[in-house]
Design a protein around this motif. Structure first.
Motif, short mmCIF file in Angstrom:
data_model
loop_
_atom_site.label_atom_id
_atom_site.label_comp_id
_atom_site.label_asym_id
_atom_site.label_seq_id
_atom_site.Cartn_x
_atom_site.Cartn_y
_atom_site.Cartn_z
N ASN A 4 0.84 -1.20 0.00
CA ASN A 4 0.00 0.00 0.00
C ASN A 4 0.87 1.25 0.00
O ASN A 4 1.91 1.29 0.67
CB ASN A 4 -0.91 0.01 1.22
N PRO A 5 0.47 2.27 -0.74
CA PRO A 5 1.27 3.50 -0.76
C PRO A 5 1.24 4.20 0.60
O PRO A 5 0.29 4.06 1.37
CB PRO A 5 0.59 4.35 -1.83
N ARG A 7 0.42 7.06 2.82
CA ARG A 7 -0.62 8.08 2.74
C ARG A 7 -0.16 9.34 3.47
O ARG A 7 0.24 9.28 4.64
CB ARG A 7 -1.92 7.53 3.33
N ARG A 22 2.82 18.07 -3.99
CA ARG A 22 1.97 16.93 -4.35
C ARG A 22 2.48 16.27 -5.63
O ARG A 22 2.60 15.04 -5.71
CB ARG A 22 0.51 17.38 -4.54
N GLU A 26 3.84 12.46 -5.66
CA GLU A 26 3.06 11.46 -6.39
C GLU A 26 3.71 11.05 -7.70
O GLU A 26 3.16 10.21 -8.43
CB GLU A 26 1.64 11.97 -6.61
N PRO A 29 5.19 6.07 -7.20
CA PRO A 29 3.93 5.33 -7.00
C PRO A 29 3.64 4.94 -5.56
O PRO A 29 2.49 4.66 -5.22
CB PRO A 29 4.12 4.09 -7.89
N HIS A 30 4.66 4.93 -4.71
CA HIS A 30 4.43 4.49 -3.34
C HIS A 30 4.09 5.65 -2.40
O HIS A 30 4.04 5.47 -1.19
CB HIS A 30 5.64 3.72 -2.79
N TYR A 31 3.84 6.85 -2.95
CA TYR A 31 3.37 7.97 -2.14
C TYR A 31 2.02 8.46 -2.68
O TYR A 31 1.84 8.59 -3.89
CB TYR A 31 4.35 9.14 -2.16
N ARG A 32 1.10 8.76 -1.76
CA ARG A 32 -0.19 9.31 -2.18
C ARG A 32 -0.62 10.38 -1.19
O ARG A 32 -0.71 10.11 0.02
CB ARG A 32 -1.24 8.20 -2.25
N VAL A 34 -3.31 12.17 0.49
CA VAL A 34 -4.74 11.89 0.71
C VAL A 34 -5.50 13.13 1.16
O VAL A 34 -6.73 13.15 1.10
CB VAL A 34 -4.94 10.75 1.73
#
Length: 214
Positions: A4-5, A7, A22, A26, A29-32, A34
Motif C-alpha cells: 500500500n502507498p 498516505r 503533491r 506522487e 507510485p508508493h506515495y499518495r 490523501v
C-alpha cells in the motif's frame, strides 16, 4: 507482491507550494497525498478524518503554527510528522522535535532529500536536514538568547511567535481556543522571561533570532 502507498497529509498555507509538493511526491507510485490543509485547525481535522501515515507540515502557518499542530496531534497517539520549513534556526529544530516531529527538512533542500526524509519518517526513523547544524554545534553571540527562548513552554513560544508577527490578542486567543485575558497573562510571563518591556521588543528579538521575518 504490491504494498500500500504511504498516505500523506500535506500542510502549507500556499496552494501553489502544496501543488508542487503533491506533484513531486506522487511522481513516486508508493506515495499518495490523501489530504491537504492551509491552516493548523484544518490540518487537525483532516488528520483525524484520514489518519495519514505521514504528515508533512510547514511551521509558519496562519494562527496555529506547525509546532502547536504537532503537539496537539501527538495526543491522539503515534504521529509520524516531517517539519518542512524555511526556518533553519536551532530553536525551531529543537521545538519541532520536542513537539513530536520525527524529521526536519529545510525548504531549500533538493527534491530527492524530501523523498528520503518522507521515507525515513514513514519507517519511524528520525531525519535531520543535512544542511542544518545540530544544536550541540551552535555557538556564538546568540547563545544567551537561545537559552532564554528555550525557557519558554510550547504554549509561550507559540504566543511569542504570533505576537512578534503582529497578530492581535483576540486573533491569537481565537486560534488557540483560550481567552484574551489568558493571552495577555502569557504575554506578561514571556516578557519577564525574555527580559523585554513590550511587544515591539519581542518582535525585534524574534527578527534578530530569525524566528519571524522582518
Amino acid at each position: 507482491m504490491t504494498t500500500n502507498p504511504t498516505r500523506i497529509l500535506l500542510v502549507d498555507d500556499h496552494a501553489v507550494v502544496r501543488e508542487g509538493y503533491r506533484r513531486l511526491l506522487e511522481s513516486e507510485p508508493h506515495y499518495r497525498v490523501v489530504a491537504e490543509a492551509a491552516s493548523g485547525p484544518l490540518a487537525y481535522r483532516r488528520y483525524l478524518e484520514h489518519r495519514p501515515d505521514v504528515i508533512i507540515t510547514d511551521l509558519s502557518l496562519p494562527g496555529v503554527g506547525g509546532i502547536e499542530l504537532m503537539r496537539r496531534l501527538r495526543r491522539h497517539g503515534e504521529m509520524r510528522a516531517l517539519a518542512f520549513s524555511v526556518h533553519e534556526e536551532t530553536v525551531y529544530v529543537e521545538r519541532a522535535f520536542a513537539a513530536g516531529a520525527l524529521g526536519y527538512l529545510t525548504k531549500r533542500s533538493a527534491a530527492d532529500l524530501l523523498m528520503n526524509a518522507v521515507a525515513a519518517v514513514a519507517r519511524g526513523e528520525r531525519y535531520l536536514s543535512p544542511d542544518l547544524r545540530l544544536p550541540s554545534q551552535e555557538a556564538g553571540a546568540h547563545e544567551s538568547l537561545s537559552a532564554m527562548l528555550e525557557s519558554l513552554s510550547h504554549r509561550e513560544f507559540e504566543i511569542f511567535r504570533q505576537l512578534a508577527e503582529g497578530r492581535p490578542v483576540r486573533q491569537i486567543a481565537s486560534g488557540l481556543s483560550i481567552s484574551g485575558k489568558t493571552v495577555s497573562n502569557y504575554s506578561s510571563q514571556i516578557r519577564l522571561k525574555l527580559g523585554v518591556q513590550s511587544t515591539a521588543d519581542m518582535a525585534r528579538l524574534a527578527i534578530s533570532m530569525g524566528i519571524v521575518r522582518a
